[in-house]
Design an enzyme around this catalytic site. Structure first.
Site: not given
Lengths: 134, 134, 134, 134, 134, 134
Positions: C13, C32, C38, C40, C78-79, C123
């Site tokens: 994100h 950010c 980047h 998480h 996810d992913h 996070e």
């Protein structure tokens, strides 16, 4: 280069020696020899040692290692009674040491010989064992 | 005597092989090859092997090791896209194995030769790699 | 009685406000807001509040809750790149707070009204949010 | 086959070198040299290397290892000031490295020579040391 | 919507009541009253309750909360002896409960009144306290 | 002010409904109904709500709470088969929910009425329940 996949399984077990009296079993194994079993959430780390494949950047595809652990280890031991349900512990006491030994041998046979193998098994958050072959 | 400093960084990445078709990339890397990237909280353990200095009681000052990791690793990789932002992965797939390999080489060059070095890198809580030089 | 299922997903994100200058985005969001994203490892706790069913001893079957989270949350996020791949964040910044808000609303709609619902989302190991509806 | 028992103890300590000025101590040890001490929750992993005993399935009875650690390590160091209360650190700085060195030597003397021994000591969640003898 | 920042600090302390005999102190506080102090790695969770700001997606900027905790809590208590170095515990016993109470009051005064505040403090991995105001 | 003590116990159990066929048990409980039991490392958090005692700085002496949990909970359930060994589960299915319910009732009766009580029980690292009375 070493890579590791961590998986968990839950099982019941009991430690006792059939050649000993109940008193001796209680003296050596304490409450771990309670006749109706107790159980654990086992945490298994499977460590593979090998070369990085240039085409994938992987030593081994961890999804395939995950599937192997599911098929060979979780299917056998998850939600089982190690003493009653598992042929591997018919003659072998299901101590954490022996469970790690059994798991290592099962995985060793299924893994390409080019890989090194080591397993680490937590029986509780304070008790751990590790086996890498002799 | 070994000492270790644990640090974290967060990054985006994608696994794919430019010489392969999309189908083959999806077959081998699965959702890890999604074109718009995904990401991880990487946990890095940096292990140093050496002698205790009698005057300080330290193998190495872990505050200095922490600063080195911040300057050389976090500044490079934290909150980055490993594929797009990092020259280290222009030709190298940013698999956990290759990230550990790159980190080890960066730190090895900056550390006094008297120290042994090993790095362990968690990509997720279930996937870990470790590199200690060949 | 409350019960909880813990699941994880990995995503990329970026935080930025399209109505602001790059300078203001950098000032407010810092790294950010790096343009190439980047990522998480998100850890999601889904807490359900209800009565114990006498026939099962369950408030809710956690295997079914696990499947619901997989189908509704992991399949979506996810992913993925939350900014680019997910319609839910087309107009909403994918901060941890907003991700928790979106997840709560998705699950709320799928859950029987007799259940209370609260979600907790890590996070990083140091940053957590929690949402229980207004 | 290796087995490990994890235990914790809490202690106060201070790092400083009596041959140095206050300035030099502050420069080298920073806030770790604050004169009134600070403290840590130390986490100790004691790893034993040996053969599985066929009669018990154990390398070593972890309950006995637990008792040994309690008698020899916790009794000495738990809820103590390492600098003021512990003869072991009269001349040795109580750095994590030296604490691990002292613990290894205490346990080595008490353990049967047939066992290998390694200790790992967490001073914080980010700082760890490991000692296995020279 | 609640958000949390997790931080740690290390400190020495001792529990004793100056109006009691040494025997009574030992009876009530046990080894926690050892005269030369012991210490802990304290883990502090600071939970903030508020509305999401539409422009940022944040309830509060966790980087600013992190800085506030560093300036107001870590600067005061990290690597200190709570009994000897900290005016806050001149008359108050530095039990985990009182440390949480003191931290809550310090942060409450610095935070905008629009926010709710709760603190959770781990003294060891098994002992935790939580304070949210009366 | 809330305070918590964390303890663990290991037990075997099985989920099944004696009024149902084997097929229905397998359909509802899956491998959790395996006839020879499986087991878990249960992690129990006991949360007490009360006022700080000025003389001690404690809400409750956590050593006494620890002893109470050992005497009333661990003695009953640790290293037991919940279905076969524990009268509390003769008629009640030993689901995590019911175990938490039973523990809450046992501790509630032993605790001074001035204290609030809540228990949180982890059955696995991903499944948790919480009970605070009706």
């Amino acid at each position: 280069m070493k890579v590791c996949r961590r998986e968990t399984f839950n099982a019941a077990h009991r430690l006792f020696n059939a050649h000993w009296s109940d008193e001796k079993n209680m003296e050596v194994f304490g409450k771990c020899s309670n006749p109706n079993f107790h159980g654990h959430n086992y945490v298994l780390e499977t460590w593979i040692d090998g070369e990085i494949d240039e085409e994938t950047g992987y030593v081994i595809d961890l999804k395939k290692l995950k599937d192997l652990i599911r098929d060979e280890i979780s299917e056998r031991f998850d939600h089982r009674n190690l003493n009653l349900d598992c042929v591997e512990f018919e003659k072998l006491k299901p101590s954490a040491e022996n469970i790690a030994f059994v798991i290592w041998n099962i995985l060793r046979e299924k893994l390409d010989a080019k890989y090194g193998l080591s397993v680490r098994l937590w029986e509780t958050e304070n008790n751990v064992v590790e086996y890498s072959g002799q």
